[in-house]
Design a protein around this motif. Structure first.
Motif, mmCIF file in Angstrom:
data_model
loop_
_atom_site.group_PDB
_atom_site.id
_atom_site.type_symbol
_atom_site.label_atom_id
_atom_site.label_comp_id
_atom_site.label_asym_id
_atom_site.label_seq_id
_atom_site.Cartn_x
_atom_site.Cartn_y
_atom_site.Cartn_z
ATOM 1 N N UNK A 126 0.833 -1.211 0.000
ATOM 2 C CA UNK A 126 0.000 0.000 0.000
ATOM 3 C C UNK A 126 0.872 1.267 0.000
ATOM 4 N N UNK A 127 1.961 1.187 -0.763
ATOM 5 C CA UNK A 127 2.894 2.317 -0.798
ATOM 6 C C UNK A 127 2.246 3.602 -1.304
ATOM 7 N N UNK A 128 1.280 3.454 -2.196
ATOM 8 C CA UNK A 128 0.651 4.667 -2.726
ATOM 9 C C UNK A 128 -0.023 5.462 -1.622
ATOM 10 N N UNK A 129 -0.717 4.795 -0.712
ATOM 11 C CA UNK A 129 -1.390 5.504 0.380
ATOM 12 C C UNK A 129 -0.380 6.183 1.298
ATOM 13 N N UNK A 130 0.730 5.489 1.587
ATOM 14 C CA UNK A 130 1.776 6.084 2.422
ATOM 15 C C UNK A 130 2.401 7.274 1.705
ATOM 16 N N UNK A 131 2.609 7.132 0.418
ATOM 17 C CA UNK A 131 3.176 8.194 -0.401
ATOM 18 C C UNK A 131 2.277 9.430 -0.399
ATOM 19 N N UNK A 132 0.980 9.217 -0.596
ATOM 20 C CA UNK A 132 0.025 10.323 -0.683
ATOM 21 C C UNK A 132 -0.117 11.046 0.653
ATOM 22 N N UNK A 133 -0.087 10.291 1.748
ATOM 23 C CA UNK A 133 -0.288 10.895 3.072
ATOM 24 C C UNK A 133 1.029 11.292 3.735
ATOM 25 N N UNK A 134 2.123 11.247 2.989
ATOM 26 C CA UNK A 134 3.429 11.635 3.523
ATOM 27 C C UNK A 134 3.531 13.161 3.527
ATOM 28 N N UNK A 135 2.742 13.779 4.398
ATOM 29 C CA UNK A 135 2.638 15.235 4.419
ATOM 30 C C UNK A 135 3.942 15.903 4.845
ATOM 31 N N UNK A 136 4.816 15.194 5.554
ATOM 32 C CA UNK A 136 6.078 15.761 6.022
ATOM 33 C C UNK A 136 7.241 15.478 5.077
ATOM 34 N N UNK A 137 7.013 14.723 4.003
ATOM 35 C CA UNK A 137 8.076 14.435 3.055
ATOM 36 C C UNK A 137 9.188 13.583 3.628
ATOM 37 N N UNK A 138 8.832 12.540 4.361
ATOM 38 C CA UNK A 138 9.839 11.675 4.985
ATOM 39 C C UNK A 138 10.618 10.860 3.951
ATOM 40 N N UNK A 150 -10.073 8.981 -2.656
ATOM 41 C CA UNK A 150 -8.742 9.298 -3.163
ATOM 42 C C UNK A 150 -8.541 10.805 -3.280
ATOM 43 N N UNK A 151 -9.596 11.513 -3.658
ATOM 44 C CA UNK A 151 -9.498 12.967 -3.766
ATOM 45 C C UNK A 151 -9.376 13.615 -2.389
ATOM 46 N N UNK A 152 -10.044 13.025 -1.397
ATOM 47 C CA UNK A 152 -10.066 13.606 -0.053
ATOM 48 C C UNK A 152 -8.871 13.192 0.797
ATOM 49 N N UNK A 153 -8.186 12.107 0.446
ATOM 50 C CA UNK A 153 -7.113 11.577 1.297
ATOM 51 C C UNK A 153 -6.000 12.586 1.605
ATOM 52 N N UNK A 154 -5.458 13.288 0.591
ATOM 53 C CA UNK A 154 -4.418 14.271 0.930
ATOM 54 C C UNK A 154 -4.914 15.333 1.900
ATOM 55 N N UNK A 155 -6.178 15.737 1.745
ATOM 56 C CA UNK A 155 -6.724 16.764 2.635
ATOM 57 C C UNK A 155 -6.957 16.213 4.035
ATOM 58 N N UNK A 156 -7.450 14.976 4.131
ATOM 59 C CA UNK A 156 -7.604 14.355 5.442
ATOM 60 C C UNK A 156 -6.260 14.252 6.156
ATOM 61 N N UNK A 157 -5.235 13.845 5.413
ATOM 62 C CA UNK A 157 -3.900 13.725 6.002
ATOM 63 C C UNK A 157 -3.394 15.088 6.484
ATOM 64 N N UNK A 158 -3.664 16.114 5.711
ATOM 65 C CA UNK A 158 -3.228 17.468 6.093
ATOM 66 C C UNK A 158 -3.945 17.922 7.354
ATOM 67 N N UNK A 159 -5.259 17.703 7.410
ATOM 68 C CA UNK A 159 -6.015 18.097 8.604
ATOM 69 C C UNK A 159 -5.492 17.382 9.841
#
Length: 446
Positions: free
Chosen positions: A63-75, A288-297
């Motif tokens: 599930x690397x894509x989900x980790x990649x998308x929610x990597x808000x800190x750029x680890x 999928x559209x909301x995931x980056x925003x959920x991660x940011x919140x």
């Protein structure tokens, strides 16, 4: 250089929904082609190929894509994700080849499984590029890829079946289609996104990137740094198990049906159950559209925004579920007659049972995206062990006595277990946000 600005949530949803609609319609069209040109047995062979390869690919994808998308800190950078995905995909192909040789399937079925595995290998690599694009909130690029990929897959699969008179030809056509999309579309868009990202970086950063070409986010090439990949594997491994369990939860009924009832009943079950995708594509597009925003919140500790968006998503899932059940009860038989053949329409009761399970599953899926956005990774593994175990036990008891209807009931049981425990995790995640809002510390839990 073309500048790519993030799209709004509304536009991302519209693009994603349209792309998923075309792609899902094309995938459903593949089953229709097999049902019309062939027989339920051919549909069963194709479905078995998907059922065997999916859990393996889901696990090695981590599930690397989900980790990649929610990597808000750029680890991690794109090169790290791509490097690990290539290793996982190669391992998956070896495992699938081993299963194909050892399972004792007929030679034709074995060829179908291996060809579908090759197609999924191309899809797996494309998925990492989609994660990069999704991270930059440009879902239009992914949607266009799906709108090309879907019809091309349907065309080449149909040609393969027509020319060879076998599912093997269709599966090979599918692999060719997905390989072409990766080479001529996904790689191009990945390069465009990475080049665009480099434009906004400081000159000093670019000098470092030039000096160490695998170490920056604008590198299109994989990086295999042992320490970095080890950390990423440890982070992603729980989600790899989770995705494998999710896939098994979907496919366990198919294994039991093939074992006890044969490929014909499996084909009928698969064709009818695919209609669940009508709602799933809405869920996928919106989530999928909301995931980056959920991660940011969540990363910002904004409990109100996170909870409000989650509530809206769950509400959409409930509405989709109720609508699906109503349609299946009121018009199930004529729909199945129109889409397939009369022998499928005789199972209209199965359609209704499957839509009940689908409705509960839509809600569970939204909650699952919420857990991933909050980076609650490890808790998902025991959760889905419980879900998959519940489904497997139900299949063991119900399918031998109740046939394909027993398989639908087993899916409902698994979906209920998933929804209840996923809700509990989301409630705890929101509680953690509220707690950390006072201290201003990040509430990440992996």
């Amino acid at each position: 250089m073309q500048q790519l600005k993030p799209l709004t949530l509304r536009r991302n949803f519209s693009w994603t929904f349209t792309g998923n609609l075309v792609y899902a319609a094309s995938q459903w069209g593949m089953l229709v082609v097999l049902a019309k040109l062939g027989s339920p047995e051919m549909v069963g062979q194709f479905t078995l190929g998907l059922a065997v390869t999916a859990p393996v690919m889901m696990f090695t994808n981590l599930q690397l894509r989900s980790i990649q998308v929610t990597d808000a800190k750029g680890e991690y950078v794109f090169a790290d994700y791509l490097g690990l995905r290539l290793i996982g995909t190669g391992l998956a192909l070896l495992i699938i080849a081993g299963i194909t040789m050892k399972a004792g399937y007929r030679w034709e079925t074995s060829l179908v499984i291996f060809a579908i595995g090759l197609a999924k290998a191309f899809e797996s690599i494309s998925d990492i590029f989609y994660g990069l694009i999704q991270q930059h909130e440009r879902m239009d690029k992914i949607a266009i890829a799906l709108m090309i990929k879907g019809p091309l897959s349907l065309l080449l699969l149909g040609l393969g079946v027509s020319v060879t008179g076998s599912v093997v030809g269709g599966a090979i056509g599918l692999a060719i289609a997905w390989g072409l999309i990766l080479c001529f579309w996904d790689l191009r868009n990945g390069r465009l996104i990475l080049n665009n990202s480099s434009n906004g970086r400081e000159e000093s950063d670019l000098l470092v990137a030039d000096a160490e070409p695998g170490n920056s986010q604008n590198s299109l090439y994989p990086r295999w740094h042992q320490k970095t990949l080890s950390k990423l594997v440890l982070l992603a491994l729980p989600l790899g198990f989770v995705m494998m369990l999710i896939s098994l939860n979907t496919n366990i009924p198919r294994y039991f049906i093939e074992r006890y009832l044969g490929e014909r009943e499996l084909g009928i079950f698969a064709a009818i159950s695919y209609l669940m995708v009508v709602g799933s594509m809405v869920v996928s597009a919106l989530a999928e559209s909301a995931s980056p925003r959920l991660a940011k919140y969540y990363a910002e500790g904004n409990s109100t925004a996170f909870g409000t968006l989650m509530l809206k998503l769950v509400g959409v899932g409930l509405m989709l579920g109720v609508g699906g059940v109503v349609v299946s009860v009121v018009a199930g038989k004529p729909i199945l007659t129109l889409l397939y053949k009369p022998e499928y329409a005789d199972r209209a009761d199965l359609f209704a049972w499957l839509m009940v399970g689908a409705g509960i599953g839509y809600v569970s899926s939204f909650l699952g995206y919420g857990m991933t956005a909050a980076r609650y990774f490890r808790v998902q593994m025991p959760l889905f062990v419980l879900v998959t175990g519940s489904c497997a036990i139900a299949c063991f008891w119900l399918i031998p006595t109740q046939g394909v209807q027993g398989a639908a009931i087993a899916l409902i049981i698994g979906a209920i277990v998933q929804a209840v425990f996923s809700f509990a995790v989301i409630a705890y995640a929101i509680y953690k946000i509220q707690k950390h809002e006072k201290t201003k510390s990040p509430p990440y839990v992996s």
